[in-house]
Design a protein around this motif. Structure first.
Motif, PDB file in Angstrom:
ATOM      1  N   GLN A  94      -7.731  13.043   1.001  1.00 41.78           N
ATOM      2  CA  GLN A  94      -9.037  12.484   0.628  1.00 41.78           C
ATOM      3  C   GLN A  94      -9.072  11.986  -0.819  1.00 41.78           C
ATOM      4  O   GLN A  94      -9.690  10.958  -1.115  1.00 41.78           O
ATOM      5  N   LYS A  95      -8.399  12.692  -1.719  1.00 37.38           N
ATOM      6  CA  LYS A  95      -8.371  12.261  -3.112  1.00 37.38           C
ATOM      7  C   LYS A  95      -7.705  10.902  -3.251  1.00 37.38           C
ATOM      8  O   LYS A  95      -8.222   9.999  -3.930  1.00 37.38           O
ATOM      9  N   GLN A  96      -6.563  10.724  -2.615  1.00 39.20           N
ATOM     10  CA  GLN A  96      -5.837   9.453  -2.691  1.00 39.20           C
ATOM     11  C   GLN A  96      -6.600   8.330  -1.990  1.00 39.20           C
ATOM     12  O   GLN A  96      -6.604   7.186  -2.444  1.00 39.20           O
ATOM     13  N   LEU A  97      -7.274   8.672  -0.878  1.00 36.50           N
ATOM     14  CA  LEU A  97      -7.999   7.654  -0.111  1.00 36.50           C
ATOM     15  C   LEU A  97      -9.250   7.152  -0.834  1.00 36.50           C
ATOM     16  O   LEU A  97      -9.747   6.069  -0.532  1.00 36.50           O
ATOM     17  N   LYS A  98      -9.735   7.904  -1.788  1.00 37.76           N
ATOM     18  CA  LYS A  98     -10.873   7.438  -2.582  1.00 37.76           C
ATOM     19  C   LYS A  98     -10.456   6.343  -3.559  1.00 37.76           C
ATOM     20  O   LYS A  98     -11.284   5.546  -4.008  1.00 37.76           O
ATOM     21  N   GLU A  99      -9.149   6.308  -3.854  1.00 38.89           N
ATOM     22  CA  GLU A  99      -8.661   5.397  -4.881  1.00 38.89           C
ATOM     23  C   GLU A  99      -7.904   4.187  -4.346  1.00 38.89           C
ATOM     24  O   GLU A  99      -7.870   3.140  -4.995  1.00 38.89           O
ATOM     25  N   GLN A 100      -7.305   4.315  -3.163  1.00 41.47           N
ATOM     26  CA  GLN A 100      -6.477   3.217  -2.660  1.00 41.47           C
ATOM     27  C   GLN A 100      -6.277   3.309  -1.156  1.00 41.47           C
ATOM     28  O   GLN A 100      -6.531   4.342  -0.542  1.00 41.47           O
ATOM     29  N   LYS A 101      -5.803   2.208  -0.598  1.00 38.96           N
ATOM     30  CA  LYS A 101      -5.545   2.158   0.841  1.00 38.96           C
ATOM     31  C   LYS A 101      -4.213   2.834   1.153  1.00 38.96           C
ATOM     32  O   LYS A 101      -3.267   2.752   0.373  1.00 38.96           O
ATOM     33  N   ILE A 102      -4.174   3.462   2.319  1.00 39.47           N
ATOM     34  CA  ILE A 102      -2.961   4.132   2.769  1.00 39.47           C
ATOM     35  C   ILE A 102      -2.707   3.755   4.219  1.00 39.47           C
ATOM     36  O   ILE A 102      -3.604   3.826   5.061  1.00 39.47           O
ATOM     37  N   ILE A 103      -1.465   3.354   4.513  1.00 38.32           N
ATOM     38  CA  ILE A 103      -1.067   3.065   5.882  1.00 38.32           C
ATOM     39  C   ILE A 103      -0.585   4.358   6.538  1.00 38.32           C
ATOM     40  O   ILE A 103       0.297   5.026   6.013  1.00 38.32           O
ATOM     41  N   PHE A 104      -1.193   4.703   7.666  1.00 39.87           N
ATOM     42  CA  PHE A 104      -0.755   5.856   8.435  1.00 39.87           C
ATOM     43  C   PHE A 104       0.174   5.351   9.535  1.00 39.87           C
ATOM     44  O   PHE A 104      -0.233   4.557  10.383  1.00 39.87           O
ATOM     45  N   ALA A 105       1.431   5.804   9.532  1.00 43.29           N
ATOM     46  CA  ALA A 105       2.427   5.257  10.446  1.00 43.29           C
ATOM     47  C   ALA A 105       3.293   6.362  11.029  1.00 43.29           C
ATOM     48  O   ALA A 105       3.510   7.402  10.409  1.00 43.29           O
ATOM     49  N   GLY A 106       3.794   6.126  12.237  1.00 46.99           N
ATOM     50  CA  GLY A 106       4.656   7.084  12.905  1.00 46.99           C
ATOM     51  C   GLY A 106       4.037   7.556  14.206  1.00 46.99           C
ATOM     52  O   GLY A 106       2.852   7.326  14.465  1.00 46.99           O
ATOM     53  N   ASP A 107       4.819   8.257  15.017  1.00 48.15           N
ATOM     54  CA  ASP A 107       4.301   8.677  16.317  1.00 48.15           C
ATOM     55  C   ASP A 107       3.336   9.847  16.219  1.00 48.15           C
ATOM     56  O   ASP A 107       2.764  10.270  17.228  1.00 48.15           O
ATOM     57  N   HIS A 152       0.833  -1.191   0.000  1.00 42.25           N
ATOM     58  CA  HIS A 152       0.000   0.000   0.000  1.00 42.25           C
ATOM     59  C   HIS A 152       0.874   1.249   0.000  1.00 42.25           C
ATOM     60  O   HIS A 152       2.095   1.182   0.197  1.00 42.25           O
ATOM     61  N   LEU A 153       0.244   2.412  -0.189  1.00 38.68           N
ATOM     62  CA  LEU A 153       0.940   3.667   0.038  1.00 38.68           C
ATOM     63  C   LEU A 153       1.161   3.827   1.540  1.00 38.68           C
ATOM     64  O   LEU A 153       0.420   3.264   2.350  1.00 38.68           O
ATOM     65  N   ILE A 154       2.170   4.605   1.903  1.00 39.18           N
ATOM     66  CA  ILE A 154       2.457   4.845   3.318  1.00 39.18           C
ATOM     67  C   ILE A 154       2.499   6.348   3.569  1.00 39.18           C
ATOM     68  O   ILE A 154       3.238   7.076   2.902  1.00 39.18           O
ATOM     69  N   CYS A 155       1.700   6.793   4.513  1.00 35.84           N
ATOM     70  CA  CYS A 155       1.752   8.174   4.969  1.00 35.84           C
ATOM     71  C   CYS A 155       2.528   8.190   6.275  1.00 35.84           C
ATOM     72  O   CYS A 155       2.032   7.742   7.317  1.00 35.84           O
ATOM     73  N   ALA A 156       3.761   8.663   6.220  1.00 37.88           N
ATOM     74  CA  ALA A 156       4.608   8.718   7.407  1.00 37.88           C
ATOM     75  C   ALA A 156       4.340  10.014   8.161  1.00 37.88           C
ATOM     76  O   ALA A 156       4.244  11.083   7.555  1.00 37.88           O
ATOM     77  N   MET A 157       4.209   9.908   9.491  1.00 39.81           N
ATOM     78  CA  MET A 157       3.894  11.075  10.315  1.00 39.81           C
ATOM     79  C   MET A 157       4.763  11.097  11.561  1.00 39.81           C
ATOM     80  O   MET A 157       4.879  10.087  12.253  1.00 39.81           O
ATOM     81  N   TYR A 187       4.676  16.395  11.075  1.00 41.47           N
ATOM     82  CA  TYR A 187       5.513  16.379   9.883  1.00 41.47           C
ATOM     83  C   TYR A 187       5.086  15.155   9.094  1.00 41.47           C
ATOM     84  O   TYR A 187       4.958  14.054   9.652  1.00 41.47           O
ATOM     85  N   THR A 188       4.875  15.307   7.808  1.00 39.56           N
ATOM     86  CA  THR A 188       4.357  14.173   7.052  1.00 39.56           C
ATOM     87  C   THR A 188       4.829  14.170   5.602  1.00 39.56           C
ATOM     88  O   THR A 188       5.201  15.209   5.049  1.00 39.56           O
ATOM     89  N   ALA A 189       4.809  12.987   4.998  1.00 41.15           N
ATOM     90  CA  ALA A 189       5.090  12.811   3.570  1.00 41.15           C
ATOM     91  C   ALA A 189       4.477  11.488   3.148  1.00 41.15           C
ATOM     92  O   ALA A 189       4.306  10.571   3.962  1.00 41.15           O
ATOM     93  N   LEU A 190       4.134  11.396   1.882  1.00 41.28           N
ATOM     94  CA  LEU A 190       3.505  10.199   1.328  1.00 41.28           C
ATOM     95  C   LEU A 190       4.520   9.438   0.478  1.00 41.28           C
ATOM     96  O   LEU A 190       5.278  10.039  -0.295  1.00 41.28           O
TER      97      LEU A 190
END
Length: 235
Positions: free
Chosen positions: A153-166, A114-119, A128-131
């Motif tokens: 929201q645009k990306q989440l309509k199309e695919q799953k994203i893992i939200f990770a980080g503290d 999946h895509l990863i949204c690091a936070m 602080y974040t990046a995809l």
């Protein structure tokens, strides 16, 4: 027969402090704090000394120093940067800077690509974040934002994203989508997760100017003065 030299990696951007020695992207040995006492200034030097004296790297001299480049804790990043610079100058070897959010993505389990949204927590409601894609390639620049319901929201309509980080927990009650995946445990950047990223940059000879390089703080440092000190200065 030539001896492989490897990379000494340093990560101090969050409450964990870690160091690792890797060869060809594989960790030989590492040290990591438990995060209960985030005093990186006292912890990092003994970690590095233990690693360089360990049996796993006995007789080896690092060919590069890799350091977590930020964003993250201002104090932690300064400690990591100054230590890395000292080692690079001392050994007369190049220095590699690895983006901290990319390290978070590298540390995140992602069996389904999946895509990863690091936070990373930036205090209050800011992160602080990046995809990143499944190959850890950045799909956005590092930036500091306050999370709201429109985020990704645009990306989440199309695919799953893992939200990770503290900093990911700040999104739990705000981002409403069936395509959001939160990790079971908090993912911190570590020197161990830096190994493949640092190895890639070493092969590309993507080095920084050791003398002039500074971490990517993203935000200016603001010193907070305690209320008691303010009151004591009032005459």
């Amino acid at each position: 027969m030539s001896v492989k030299r490897g990379i000494l990696s340093i990560e101090t951007a969050t409450k964990l402090c870690s160091a690792a020695y890797s060869v060809d992207g594989q960790n030989l040995t590492y040290r990591v704090s438990d995060g209960t006492k985030p005093n990186h200034a006292e912890t990092l030097a003994p970690f590095i000394e233990e690693i360089l004296k360990s049996k796993e790297v006995e007789g080896m001299t690092p060919e590069a120093i890799a350091v977590s480049a930020g964003p993250g804790s201002y104090t932690g990043l300064r400690i990591g940067a100054s230590t890395a610079k000292g080692l690079a100058f001392g050994y007369e070897i190049p220095m590699i800077a690895v983006p901290t959010l990319q390290i978070v993505a590298a540390a995140t389990p992602n069996p389904d690509n999946h895509l990863i949204c690091a936070m990373i927590d930036a205090r209050r409601m800011e992160v602080y974040t990046a995809l990143f894609d499944a190959n850890l390639e950045p799909l956005s620049e590092d930036h500091a934002i306050v999370i709201d319901e429109t985020f990704l929201q645009k990306q989440l309509k199309e695919q799953k994203i893992i939200f990770a980080g503290d900093g990911a927990d700040k999104s739990r009650d705000i981002i409403q989508s069936s395509n959001v995946i939160f990790t079971d445990q908090v993912i911190y950047p570590t020197a161990m997760a830096m190994a493949p990223l640092a190895n890639r940059l070493l092969k590309e000879k993507s080095f920084v100017d050791t003398a002039y390089w500074q971490p990517d703080y993203l935000k200016e440092y603001v010193a907070i003065v305690g209320k008691n000190k303010v009151l004591n200065n009032i005459k």
